[in-house]
Each structure stands twice: as structure tokens, then as C-alpha cells.
Scaffold this active site. Structure first.
Site, PDB file in Angstrom:
ATOM      1  N   ALA A  16       0.820  -1.275  -0.082  1.00 12.31           N
ATOM      2  CA  ALA A  16      -0.026  -0.080  -0.257  1.00 12.31           C
ATOM      3  C   ALA A  16       0.899   1.321  -0.193  1.00 12.31           C
ATOM      4  CB  ALA A  16      -0.899   0.027   1.178  1.00 12.31           C
ATOM      5  N   SER A  35      -7.736   0.557   7.983  1.00 11.60           N
ATOM      6  CA  SER A  35      -6.892  -0.535   8.456  1.00 11.60           C
ATOM      7  C   SER A  35      -7.951  -1.198   9.634  1.00 11.60           C
ATOM      8  CB  SER A  35      -5.507  -0.257   8.890  1.00 11.60           C
ATOM      9  OG  SER A  35      -5.232  -1.358   9.727  1.00 11.60           O
ATOM     10  N   ARG A  36      -7.796  -2.216  10.004  1.00 13.95           N
ATOM     11  CA  ARG A  36      -8.509  -3.022  11.173  1.00 13.95           C
ATOM     12  C   ARG A  36      -7.908  -2.202  12.575  1.00 13.95           C
ATOM     13  NH1 ARG A  36      -8.727  -8.927   9.360  1.00 13.95           N
ATOM     14  NH2 ARG A  36      -6.696  -8.511   9.274  1.00 13.95           N
ATOM     15  N   TYR A  57     -12.454  -1.398   7.918  1.00 11.09           N
ATOM     16  CA  TYR A  57     -12.747  -1.447   6.280  1.00 11.09           C
ATOM     17  C   TYR A  57     -14.092  -1.056   5.835  1.00 11.09           C
ATOM     18  CZ  TYR A  57      -8.333  -4.193   6.712  1.00 11.09           C
ATOM     19  OH  TYR A  57      -7.251  -4.850   6.831  1.00 11.09           O
ATOM     20  N   HIS A  78      -8.699 -10.980  -0.307  1.00 12.62           N
ATOM     21  CA  HIS A  78      -9.109 -10.228  -1.238  1.00 12.62           C
ATOM     22  C   HIS A  78     -10.562 -10.390  -1.647  1.00 12.62           C
ATOM     23  CE1 HIS A  78      -4.938  -9.817  -3.064  1.00 12.62           C
ATOM     24  NE2 HIS A  78      -4.978  -9.218  -1.887  1.00 12.62           N
ATOM     25  N   LYS A  96      -2.844  -8.003  -6.995  1.00 10.72           N
ATOM     26  CA  LYS A  96      -2.715  -9.549  -7.359  1.00 10.72           C
ATOM     27  C   LYS A  96      -1.952 -10.224  -6.406  1.00 10.72           C
ATOM     28  CE  LYS A  96       1.960  -9.414  -7.458  1.00 10.72           C
ATOM     29  NZ  LYS A  96       2.729 -10.447  -6.672  1.00 10.72           N
ATOM     30  N   ASP A 177       2.487 -15.169  -5.379  1.00  9.00           N
ATOM     31  CA  ASP A 177       3.110 -13.815  -5.057  1.00  9.00           C
ATOM     32  C   ASP A 177       4.224 -13.887  -6.242  1.00  9.00           C
ATOM     33  OD1 ASP A 177       2.445 -12.565  -2.982  1.00  9.00           O
ATOM     34  OD2 ASP A 177       3.731 -13.502  -1.507  1.00  9.00           O
TER      35      ASP A 177
END
Length: 330
Positions: A16, A35-36, A57, A78, A96, A177
Site C-alpha cells: 500500500a 485498516s483494522r 474497512y 481479497h 494480485k 506472489d
């Protein structure tokens, strides 16, 4: 949408930060981060001078000053978070790999289409100047009809069970990844896979550590994706055609250089493309494509279609299932 697009950032981790830094350097607008952990969101907002931060969120996607949401959390989250944004009517760019599985990807795509909301996978490499220049060379027929694509993607990462890469609950694994870059580029260049042959290694927790993936794509085309996340490597790629080939320098999926050769004997260098100069990593180019689509009223990008993202997730599913089965048989 004719006014400036305002981005909301869902997640406050390293990816981010890279994304936001690239957007701000490009002059794009970031309106909020969520953010949480409210303190983490506030610190992120302060670091980048973002006007608003949210400790959930839900509050981020409900923010009336947010026009589009970028999801920057681990892959296991996601789908849930994309559905949250879509449910709030917010366009979404999902880091991604698009989701954890093809089934999750199908759910996200179905929800976006049912709601009439824009969605796209953040396969940022497709929108780089290097990718544009390769596309131009291929359109000109510089190497004839495409025959194959090969890529090598190796990184020496922390794959311990407590790391993001080694923890299955955080979507750890080489295909999600690293390998996804080669699989996605093969799909983009050669079309969908028609058959897949896999060899690989898995950790004791079942996380895929290494993979060799051979795919057929129809019309005699093939690809080879070699990847592992516990050793370094060259990280180069090659596109082969009937009249020549393109050598893509390291790191092949990023802003890099390439050389076009003809198929003669000896081979001749037809074109040398030097690494482009731009600010940051280059994640702003995918954001520019999202903004173009939103201004044009398009619900998905023709450069990263949703159906292709689902198909790529199906390949990742098959590769990981094969590696898991191989490990279980040892």
C-alpha cells in the site's frame, strides 16, 4: 465521472505504501486509508498527508469522499474485501493475485457485474511503458507469429511458517506472489492454457515453494514458467516468434529493458529498448488505466479483463493442487 478520482486505500502495509507513493508522485489523489488498526491507519495517513483515516474497512468503503478502493491486503482477504467494496457501490482495484481461488474470483466478478461496478486485478506490470513497447513491437510483427514465452522468477524470501510467504493462512506460496507474473504474461501473449504440466516443491505446511509449469496455449504455442521463493535467480524472460525473439532483461515483469533479434544466422539486433525513466516503481500506470475506465464508463479494463483474471486463478489452483499431490505422494 468528470471530476478528479479520489482513491481509498484498504490496508496499510508495504505494498500500500508503494502504491500510494507512486500515485502521489504522479499527481493522483488519495483521499483516505483504512485498516483494522486505527492507529496504523492514522500513522499511514500522516506519513503520506492523506486527509482521512479509518479504523475499519467498512468505514473506508462507506466514505463519501472515496471514489475507488485499492485492496492491498493478503490474498486470503481479497475476495471478502472486494465484495465489501462492491456492495458499497465502489469500484475496486484488487492487488494480485486477484483472490485465493478461481471460485472466489468468480464470486467477485459476478458481484461486480450484477452491481454494475468496475473491478480489476492489479497486475501492474501490464500497464508499464516496457509492456507498451513490447506490445508495439509485437503488433508491428517484429518477430513474426508468436511461438513461445519463457520466464524465470526467483527470489530468496523468508519462507518460515511465521512469515507472510510461508504462512498458508496469509496466502503464502510462490505461485500467488511470484509465479503469477509469468502465468499472467503467458496468458496475455499466448491466450488461455489448454493443458498444464507441473513439477514443484511444498513446505511441511503445504505452501508451494517452487514450481516448474509447462503450458500449451493452442495453435502450437507453449510457455514455461520457472519460479521459486527460496533461492535467487536471473529473473529474465523471452518471447519467441517465427522470425525472431525478444529478450527481456531482469526484472522481466517490471520497468526494464529488452532487445529484439531477428531469426537470421547470425542473428541481428533489430531494436534495443532501454529501461524507461519514471517516478517510483510504476504502480501509477495501472491506476491511470483505472481512472481512464471510470471516466469512460467502462466496467472493466480491456487490458486486464475479469474473465482472464478468473482463468489465471484457475491455473494457479491447478498448479498448487498438483504440487500438493506430489508432496503427499513422497
Amino acid at each position: 465521472m468528470t471530476r478528479r478520482v479520489r482513491w481509498g486505500i484498504l490496508g496499510a502495509g508495504n505494498i500500500a505504501k508503494t502504491f500510494v507513493a507512486d500515485l502521489l508522485a504522479q499527481g493522483l489523489e488519495v483521499a483516505a486509508v483504512g485498516s483494522r488498526d486505527a492507529a496504523k491507519a492514522a500513522a499511514f495517513a500522516a506519513q503520506f498527508s492523506i486527509p482521512a483515516s479509518h479504523g475499519s474497512y467498512e468505514d473506508l468503503v462507506a466514505d463519501p469522499h472515496v471514489d475507488v478502493v485499492y485492496i492491498a491486503t493478503p490474498q486470503t482477504l481479497h475476495a471478502e474485501q472486494a465484495l465489501l467494496a462492491i456492495g458499497a457501490g465502489k469500484p475496486v482495484l484488487v492487488e494480485k493475485s486477484f483472490t485465493s481461488t478461481a471460485a472466489e474470483a468468480e464470486r467477485v466478478v459476478a458481484a461486480a457485474r450484477a452491481k454494475g461496478v468496475f473491478a480489476m486485478e492489479a497486475m501492474w506490470t501490464r500497464f508499464l511503458p516496457t509492456a507498451d513497447a513490447i506490445g508495439d513491437a509485437l503488433e508491428r510483427g517484429a518477430i513474426g507469429e508468436l511461438v513461445s514465452f519463457t520466464s524465470s522468477h526467483f527470489q530468496n524470501l523468508d519462507v518460515s511458517p511465521r512469515s507472510r510467504h510461508g504462512d498458508p493462512s496469509l496466502g503464502g506460496g510462490v505461485m500467488a506472489d511470484l509465479g503469477v507474473y509469468g502465468i499472467s504474461m503467458a496468458s496475455q501473449l499466448l491466450g488461455p492454457a489448454t493443458s498444464i504440466l507441473v513439477d514443484g516443491e511444498a513446505s511441511d505446511l503445504g505452501v508451494d515453494l517452487a514450481a516448474s509449469v509447462l503450458m500449451r496455449h493452442g495453435a502450437g504455442r507453449s510457455s514455461a514458467t520457472l519460479t521459486r521463493m527460496d533461492a535467487p535467480g536471473s529473473n529474465r524472460a523471452a518471447i519467441v516468434g517465427t522470425d525472431g525473439w525478444i529478450d527481456i532483461d531482469a526484472v522481466f515483469y517490471a520497468s526494464t529493458s529488452f532487445t529484439v533479434y531477428d531469426g537470421g544466422r547470425p542473428q541481428r539486433e533489430l531494436l534495443r529498448f532501454d529501461r524507461p525513466q519514471h517516478v517510483g516503481r510504476g504502480m501509477q500506470f495501472q491506476a491511470l488505466e483505472v481512472e481512464r475506465c471510470l471516466h469512460a464508463g467502462e466496467l472493466e479494463s480491456p487490458r486486464m479483463p475479469l474473465d482472464e483474471s478468473v482463468a489465471i486463478m484457475a491455473v494457479l489452483d491447478e498448479v498448487r493442487a498438483s504440487i500438493t499431490a506430489q508432496a503427499a505422494s513422497l
